[in-house]
Design a protein around this motif. Structure first.
Motif, short mmCIF file in Angstrom:
data_model
loop_
_atom_site.label_atom_id
_atom_site.label_comp_id
_atom_site.label_asym_id
_atom_site.label_seq_id
_atom_site.Cartn_x
_atom_site.Cartn_y
_atom_site.Cartn_z
N TRP A 25 16.09 48.41 72.84
CA TRP A 25 16.87 46.99 72.57
C TRP A 25 17.57 46.27 73.36
N TYR A 30 14.98 38.48 73.18
CA TYR A 30 15.48 37.79 71.79
C TYR A 30 15.29 36.21 71.61
N PRO A 128 20.54 40.29 74.15
CA PRO A 128 20.82 41.26 72.63
C PRO A 128 21.83 40.39 72.11
#
Length: 181
Positions: A25, A30, A128
């Motif tokens: 993550w 992104y 993120p």
């Protein structure tokens, strides 16, 4: 950040799986809204929330896979401590925001300490959501509410970079940092 996803707070991920989930993550890429990124930090909070990608790019091209994918098990072991996710990271979510603000104000608003210190807020635009949102909050303060006697802060967008540009693109990262010195 309240209302934002993080694998460290996901009750569906067992404790023994949180470290690996967090690594993918936090080191993912992104694809946040281009209009959000080009208008940053002038967008409103609602526009920010609508334009932030909640999850890393699915089926990314080779240059956009999570950074941890390109690390050997030995390299990952050298730079991480998986126990932090269960031992220390939950404490991060319980820190009093007033304490964070007090420390931020002491470091950035009082330019009398180390008056020649230069500060650059480098933000990676494929990081993120929590990172982009945190950067937005500070950049917005700098843009709209910054006292004239406070420390000058340059807000620098690192385009096409995730949370680990030093790992994925060390030369480009060093070039950017060298320009800031």
């Amino acid at each position: 950040m309240e209302g934002m996803y993080s694998p460290t707070r996901d009750p569906k991920i067992p404790a023994e799986g949180k470290s690996a989930a967090f690594a993918h993550w936090v080191s993912g890429y992104y694809a946040h809204s281009p209009s959000l990124l080009s208008s940053f930090p002038s967008v409103t909070l609602d526009e920010l929330r609508k334009g932030i990608a909640e999850a890393p790019i699915r089926d990314p091209p080779p240059n956009r896979v999570p950074s941890v994918v390109n690390m050997s098990a030995e390299e990952l072991a050298e730079i991480t401590d998986p126990a932090v996710i269960t031992r220390s990271h939950p404490l991060y979510y319980n820190v009093d925001p007033a304490l964070c603000k007090e420390n931020l104000d002491a470091a950035l608003l009082d330019a009398s300490t180390c008056p020649r210190l230069r500060v650059s807020l480098v933000w990676c635009d494929m990081s993120p959501p929590e990172t982009v949102m945190s950067t937005w909050y500070l950049a917005r303060q700098i843009q709209d509410l910054w006292p004239s006697n406070a420390r000058k802060i340059d807000v620098v967008r690192f385009e096409g970079a995730n949370h680990f540009p030093h790992w994925d693109e060390p030369d480009r990262t060093m070039n950017l940092l060298a320009k800031l010195i």
